[in-house]
Design an enzyme around this catalytic site. Structure first.
Site, PDB file in Angstrom:
ATOM      1  N   GLU A 119       0.817  -1.203   0.000  1.00  0.00           N
ATOM      2  CA  GLU A 119       0.000   0.000   0.000  1.00  0.00           C
ATOM      3  C   GLU A 119       0.853   1.257   0.000  1.00  0.00           C
ATOM      4  O   GLU A 119       1.992   1.252   0.465  1.00  0.00           O
ATOM      5  CB  GLU A 119      -0.924   0.021   1.225  1.00  0.00           C
ATOM      6  CG  GLU A 119      -1.938  -1.104   1.232  1.00  0.00           C
ATOM      7  CD  GLU A 119      -2.910  -1.004   2.395  1.00  0.00           C
ATOM      8  OE1 GLU A 119      -2.959   0.063   3.041  1.00  0.00           O
ATOM      9  OE2 GLU A 119      -3.606  -1.994   2.652  1.00  0.00           O
ATOM     10  N   CYS A 143       6.928  -7.470   6.513  1.00  0.00           N
ATOM     11  CA  CYS A 143       8.094  -6.964   7.223  1.00  0.00           C
ATOM     12  C   CYS A 143       8.660  -8.081   8.088  1.00  0.00           C
ATOM     13  O   CYS A 143       7.911  -8.883   8.651  1.00  0.00           O
ATOM     14  CB  CYS A 143       7.717  -5.765   8.093  1.00  0.00           C
ATOM     15  SG  CYS A 143       9.115  -5.010   8.975  1.00  0.00           S
ATOM     16  N   CYS A 199       7.831  -6.581  15.110  1.00  0.00           N
ATOM     17  CA  CYS A 199       7.332  -5.758  16.215  1.00  0.00           C
ATOM     18  C   CYS A 199       5.912  -6.212  16.560  1.00  0.00           C
ATOM     19  O   CYS A 199       5.043  -6.256  15.690  1.00  0.00           O
ATOM     20  CB  CYS A 199       7.341  -4.281  15.830  1.00  0.00           C
ATOM     21  SG  CYS A 199       9.006  -3.640  15.473  1.00  0.00           S
TER      22      CYS A 199
END
Length: 391
Positions: A106, A126, A130
């Protein structure tokens, strides 16, 4: 908080088709020559690409007989828009792109009275894991090619030039690498993208270095490479905690590069460029928003060439993470400023389309495939925590 491992090496998948934006100017001219055309045709193709022209019929400076062949060979369509979502009266537009292999990324284009900024993705997914970030919890699908990254910025520039965003025709002025992925984990392609963004038209978008922001969770070797190469783009470090104990859980890369090491690398970049860096800090209720952590962050950054950009968490549906309440936000700001640290609150845009989450992405699903929203950049005007923020 997370069971996902850190992933630095992207999975190997089929490469995107060759694209002019992946080539140097010399390589592009050689490729055109191999197709039986004079080398200067590569410059013509570049001019069309960076203007956002994809229809061969509009490339009237090319012979009609070779337009289709040249564009198919060097300007293949790499980004297919799945849908656009608009907010803020159309001034914020999030685009979901499908890549050649079905991966989804996006970008978010935001228009302000005095600027237009696009937030772009550098990876599909990714690998930084996290736990409060939907992108990080999605895992890493693959690195994007330079052309796939550049194409997001080119599309935004064309949308502005064509008047697709309310306010009439305009110019793209800022690019931030704050979308899906860790930019410095895809360093060679991000570096090539920077060249394209900064190269004057017609062979690039001609942006200034000060108008380009590269965000990182703290890949120290990548920050050092940026420093050594003499770039002057804006550096943003997603810190989210001032102490190693907490940051080890919120930002797992901290187990390799500690808070001290990350700040030292950022300091070296500031010393080389003379430009302050941004510390991105997502305020998460009862996790990292305590007064003592504000004081610790203030002591860490006092007298450094840095400012703090606080990001009230925009949690994803069903997430256990929540934004800090306004009183906690105000106290955090006050304590940082009392320590002499410049501090702003990120201006959020497009929350109703999951477009303003900092690094904190809101899950979306298109045809059963998870996608991730991308952030509003810290370079936009701050929102002060005054009475109007309670509205």
């Amino acid at each position: 908080m997370t069971a996902l491992p850190l992933v630095f090496d992207a999975p190997r998948r089929g490469k995107p088709p060759r694209h002019l934006a992946d080539l140097t100017r010399e390589e592009a001219r050689a490729a055109v020559t191999e197709l039986g055309q004079p080398a200067f045709r590569a410059d013509q193709l570049a001019r069309h690409f960076y203007r956002g022209v994809s229809d061969p019929a509009q490339m009237t400076d090319l012979p009609a007989a070779v337009r289709e062949d040249l564009t198919a060979a060097l300007l293949p369509g790499l980004l297919t828009p799945v849908r656009h979502l608009s907010a803020d009266g159309g001034r914020t537009r999030k685009t979901l792109w499908r890549l050649h292999d079905g991966a989804l990324v996006e970008s978010v284009l935001m228009r302000y009275p005095d600027r237009a900024t696009v937030c772009i993705s550098s990876q599909a997914g990714c690998g930084m894991a996290c736990p409060f970030c939907a992108t990080g919890q999605q895992g890493l699908t693959r690195n994007l090619s330079a052309a796939e990254i550049i194409g997001q910025a080119v599309a935004a520039a064309a949308a502005m030039a064509n008047g697709e965003i309310p306010g009439g025709p305009g110019r793209l002025s800022n690019v931030v690498f704050m979308g899906m992925g860790e930019p410095l984990a895809n360093y060679p392609r991000v570096r090539k993208t920077l060249d394209a963004l900064l190269t004057p038209a017609p062979h690039g978008l001609g942006l200034s270095q000060r108008s380009v922001t590269v965000s990182t969770v703290g890949l120290v070797p990548g920050i050092r490479r940026l420093t050594e190469e003499g770039l002057h783009v804006t550096l943003a470090v997603s810190l989210h905690a001032p102490d190693d104990e907490l940051r080890d859980t919120l930002v797992p890369i901290n187990t390799r590069y500690t808070v001290t090491e990350v700040i030292e690398a950022a300091d070296a970049y500031a010393a080389r460029t003379g430009r302050r860096y941004s510390i991105e800090y997502a305020l998460i209720r009862d996790v990292n928003d305590q007064p003592e952590r504000a004081d610790l962050l203030g002591r860490l950054l006092a007298d450094r060439l840095a400012h703090v950009n606080l990001i009230p968490l925009n949690p994803t549906p069903g997430s256990k993470w929540d934004a800090s309440p306004l009183p906690a936000q105000r106290e955090f700001v006050a304590r940082l400023r009392a320590a002499g640290v410049a501090t702003t609150i990120r201006d959020t845009r497009g929350q109703e389309i999951d477009g303003a989450c900092g690094q904190l992405a809101a899950a979306d699903r298109v045809e059963g495939v998870p996608a991730v929203a991308v952030p509003t950049p810290s370079v936009e005007p701050p929102v002060e925590l005054g009475a109007e923020a309670d509205q």
